[in-house]
Design a protein around this motif. Structure first.
Motif, PDB file in Angstrom:
ATOM      1  N   ASP A  14      16.028  96.000 -35.234  1.00  0.00           N
ATOM      2  CA  ASP A  14      16.115  95.004 -34.160  1.00  0.00           C
ATOM      3  C   ASP A  14      16.870  93.782 -34.663  1.00  0.00           C
ATOM      4  O   ASP A  14      17.191  93.688 -35.838  1.00  0.00           O
ATOM      5  CB  ASP A  14      14.723  94.626 -33.623  1.00  0.00           C
ATOM      6  N   THR A  15      17.137  92.855 -33.753  1.00  0.00           N
ATOM      7  CA  THR A  15      17.893  91.660 -34.125  1.00  0.00           C
ATOM      8  C   THR A  15      17.049  90.400 -34.054  1.00  0.00           C
ATOM      9  O   THR A  15      17.569  89.294 -33.962  1.00  0.00           O
ATOM     10  CB  THR A  15      19.124  91.496 -33.206  1.00  0.00           C
ATOM     11  N   SER A  16      15.742  90.560 -34.103  1.00  0.00           N
ATOM     12  CA  SER A  16      14.878  89.377 -34.054  1.00  0.00           C
ATOM     13  C   SER A  16      14.469  88.960 -35.462  1.00  0.00           C
ATOM     14  O   SER A  16      14.318  89.792 -36.351  1.00  0.00           O
ATOM     15  CB  SER A  16      13.636  89.644 -33.198  1.00  0.00           C
ATOM     16  N   SER A  17      14.337  87.652 -35.637  1.00  0.00           N
ATOM     17  CA  SER A  17      13.860  87.107 -36.904  1.00  0.00           C
ATOM     18  C   SER A  17      12.369  86.832 -36.779  1.00  0.00           C
ATOM     19  O   SER A  17      11.805  86.852 -35.688  1.00  0.00           O
ATOM     20  CB  SER A  17      14.613  85.818 -37.240  1.00  0.00           C
ATOM     21  N   GLY A  18      11.716  86.575 -37.907  1.00  0.00           N
ATOM     22  CA  GLY A  18      10.297  86.250 -37.909  1.00  0.00           C
ATOM     23  C   GLY A  18       9.419  87.462 -38.159  1.00  0.00           C
ATOM     24  O   GLY A  18       8.194  87.363 -38.180  1.00  0.00           O
ATOM     25  N   ASP A  19      10.040  88.628 -38.357  1.00  0.00           N
ATOM     26  CA  ASP A  19       9.264  89.846 -38.603  1.00  0.00           C
ATOM     27  C   ASP A  19       9.489  90.394 -40.014  1.00  0.00           C
ATOM     28  O   ASP A  19       9.089  91.508 -40.315  1.00  0.00           O
ATOM     29  CB  ASP A  19       9.587  90.907 -37.554  1.00  0.00           C
ATOM     30  N   SER A  22      15.542  89.531 -41.097  1.00  0.00           N
ATOM     31  CA  SER A  22      16.223  88.590 -40.204  1.00  0.00           C
ATOM     32  C   SER A  22      17.240  89.294 -39.311  1.00  0.00           C
ATOM     33  O   SER A  22      17.558  90.473 -39.505  1.00  0.00           O
ATOM     34  CB  SER A  22      16.930  87.512 -41.018  1.00  0.00           C
ATOM     35  N   ALA A  23      17.773  88.542 -38.364  1.00  0.00           N
ATOM     36  CA  ALA A  23      18.783  89.062 -37.437  1.00  0.00           C
ATOM     37  C   ALA A  23      20.045  89.517 -38.166  1.00  0.00           C
ATOM     38  O   ALA A  23      20.795  90.350 -37.655  1.00  0.00           O
ATOM     39  CB  ALA A  23      19.123  88.003 -36.391  1.00  0.00           C
ATOM     40  N   CYS A  25      19.907  90.924 -41.176  1.00  0.00           N
ATOM     41  CA  CYS A  25      19.444  91.962 -42.110  1.00  0.00           C
ATOM     42  C   CYS A  25      19.228  91.477 -43.539  1.00  0.00           C
ATOM     43  O   CYS A  25      19.574  92.160 -44.515  1.00  0.00           O
ATOM     44  CB  CYS A  25      20.363  93.185 -42.069  1.00  0.00           C
ATOM     45  N   GLU A  28      13.357  87.927 -45.114  1.00  0.00           N
ATOM     46  CA  GLU A  28      12.963  86.543 -44.883  1.00  0.00           C
ATOM     47  C   GLU A  28      11.982  86.093 -45.967  1.00  0.00           C
ATOM     48  O   GLU A  28      11.236  86.913 -46.518  1.00  0.00           O
ATOM     49  CB  GLU A  28      12.349  86.401 -43.497  1.00  0.00           C
TER      50      GLU A  28
END
Length: 181
Positions: A14-19, A22-23, A25, A28
């Motif tokens: 996916d392209t979401s950050s916070g998991d 990061s968007a 790749c 984090e």
């Protein structure tokens, strides 16, 4: 796409950050990721009270919690300053209005954070136009909601509420904030 490609450190599809991934790749801070597609897990050192590599803070929460200045990924949350080991975090942002809802003889105000009782219950910190008097101000048990008792308000009339000098739990004083209702 969930497949590790050249230049990617992780790819969770996916392209979401916070998991954790990061968007763009990258892993984090405060996370470990492995596999393809990448599975990410919070760094086991986050929460030990010691500033480890990639951590901006570590307040030794057990269990880890957001909303106290140091996130579950051991990153400083917006509006906070954290220092030391274990980190002590201080809110540096004044309270603001989240919502205003009125009825004939009251206005319910919700702040974005807990507010201090004395300032929240000072009727002089609230002003309503069109001749409406603020008679009482009562802080509710949630620490964020204030109910204003007012003189009678007419249905269909637009009013403007001005709130100032309300203080949060950390001593931050709000400036003047105006909200129509």
């Amino acid at each position: 796409n969930g497949i590790l490609e050249s230049g990617e450190i992780c790819d969770d599809g996916d392209t979401s950050s916070g998991d954790g991934c990061s968007a763009v790749c990258n892993v984090e801070p405060g996370w470990n990721c492995d596999g393809s597609p990448s599975q990410c897990f919070a760094d086991v050192n986050c929460g030990n009270g010691i500033l480890d590599s990639g951590e901006q803070c570590d307040d030794a929460d057990n269990p880890l919690a957001n909303g106290d200045g140091c996130s579950t990924q051991c990153q400083i949350e917006s509006g906070w300053i954290c220092t030391g080991q274990p980190s002590v975090c201080t809110d540096v942002t004044a309270p603001s209005l989240s919502s205003v809802v009125a009825s004939q003889n009251s206005v319910n105000i919700v702040f974005n954070e807990n507010v201090e009782e004395t300032s929240a219950e000072s009727a002089g910190n609230y002003l309503i136009n069109n001749g409406i008097n603020v008679l009482t101000a009562t802080l509710q048990a949630d620490g964020r909601t204030v109910v204003l008792g007012t003189s009678s308000q007419s249905e269909g009339v637009g009013y403007t509420l001005t709130v100032n000098s309300v203080v949060d739990a950390y001593g931050n004083v709000m400036g003047s904030e105006v909200r129509g209702y």
